[in-house]
Write a protein that holds these residues in place. Structure first.
Motif, short mmCIF file in Angstrom:
data_model
loop_
_atom_site.label_atom_id
_atom_site.label_comp_id
_atom_site.label_asym_id
_atom_site.label_seq_id
_atom_site.Cartn_x
_atom_site.Cartn_y
_atom_site.Cartn_z
N ARG A 148 0.82 -1.21 0.00
CA ARG A 148 0.00 0.00 0.00
C ARG A 148 0.85 1.26 0.00
O ARG A 148 0.39 2.31 -0.50
N ASP A 149 2.07 1.21 0.54
CA ASP A 149 2.92 2.41 0.53
C ASP A 149 3.26 2.83 -0.90
O ASP A 149 3.12 4.01 -1.27
N GLU A 193 -1.16 10.07 5.84
CA GLU A 193 -1.92 9.35 6.87
C GLU A 193 -3.40 9.25 6.49
O GLU A 193 -4.03 8.20 6.66
N ASP A 198 -3.82 6.76 3.67
CA ASP A 198 -3.69 5.38 4.14
C ASP A 198 -4.97 4.92 4.83
O ASP A 198 -5.43 3.78 4.63
N THR A 199 -5.58 5.80 5.62
CA THR A 199 -6.84 5.44 6.29
C THR A 199 -7.96 5.20 5.28
O THR A 199 -8.73 4.24 5.40
N LEU A 248 0.07 4.08 -2.58
CA LEU A 248 -0.33 5.41 -2.16
C LEU A 248 0.59 6.49 -2.74
O LEU A 248 0.12 7.57 -3.11
#
Length: 227
Positions: free
Chosen positions: A100-101, A123, A126-127, A104
């Motif tokens: 996911r990093d 942040e 990511d949420t 994103l």
């Protein structure tokens, strides 16, 4: 002493003109000495416990009634289609969660390039991604449950259920065709997902074929409710 038998005298109220000798058995009459009582057996479908044998047999629901082998095989193939779909979704979500990093970073870069005002903090992004993955999982499970319900109705002989499953099978097969040309490209997870997609398409095509065979069509027509 009058030794005439009851019912033998015409003046006796128990006298039967069709039985001049007064020997017709009647309910409540005591049998003569040495004579067995004549009990009349109940007529019709009689059972010692008072219920006919047909009333004691459990009624079968349409889902539990017998179906052709092709229908049973198609039902199990649809179970495989649903299971493969859930497995592919879990593998895809796991791959997205572990990377996911990188996902994103690429997503935020593209978003900022299109419109700088839409830039999100890492942040928050990511949420949002985690929430979207959870919602995707819930929606996928609900869809699998609905398809499973349609499969059950198909097993019961519902024509509309067969039509819905046929449409789903055609969509699965058509969307899997491009995977055949791109097989082998990407990493290991992409390869596993592609193989699972091909297996799912084969199972769906086989289930659609079995549902439309002659014996299966006769089974569906026999299950149609009279108008």
């Amino acid at each position: 002493m009058n030794d005439q038998r009851p019912g033998g005298n015409p003046e006796d109220p128990r006298h039967d003109p069709h039985d001049p000798q007064g020997q017709q058995p009647q309910w409540g009459r005591e049998p003569q000495w040495g004579q067995q009582p004549q009990w009349q057996q109940p007529q019709g479908n009689w059972h010692p416990e008072g219920l006919p044998p047909s009333a004691m047999q459990p009624m079968r629901s349409p889902e539990n009634s017998e179906a052709p082998v092709d229908i049973e095989t198609a039902r199990h193939l649809w179970f495989g289609v649903i299971g493969i779909g859930l497995l592919s979704m879990l593998i895809g979500l796991y791959s997205l969660f572990t990377d996911r990093d990188a996902f994103l970073d690429a997503f935020l870069t593209d978003l900022e390039a299109q419109d700088p005002s839409l830039a999100l903090p890492p942040e928050t992004a990511d949420t949002v991604l985690v929430v979207a993955m959870v919602l995707s999982l819930i929606v996928g499970v609900l869809i699998a449950g609905l398809v499973l319900l349609v499969v059950r109705k198909m097993r019961a002989g519902k024509l509309w259920a067969r039509a819905v499953l046929t449409a789903i099978g055609v969509v699965i097969v058509v969307t899997t065709i491009p995977t055949l040309f791109g097989l082998g490209s990407g990493g290991a997870i992409a390869l596993v997902t592609a193989v699972l997609g091909i297996l799912q398409a084969v199972a769906a095509a086989g289930a659609v074929y079995l549902m439309h065979r002659r014996e299966s069509s006769e089974y569906f027509l026999s299950r149609r409710s009279p108008r």
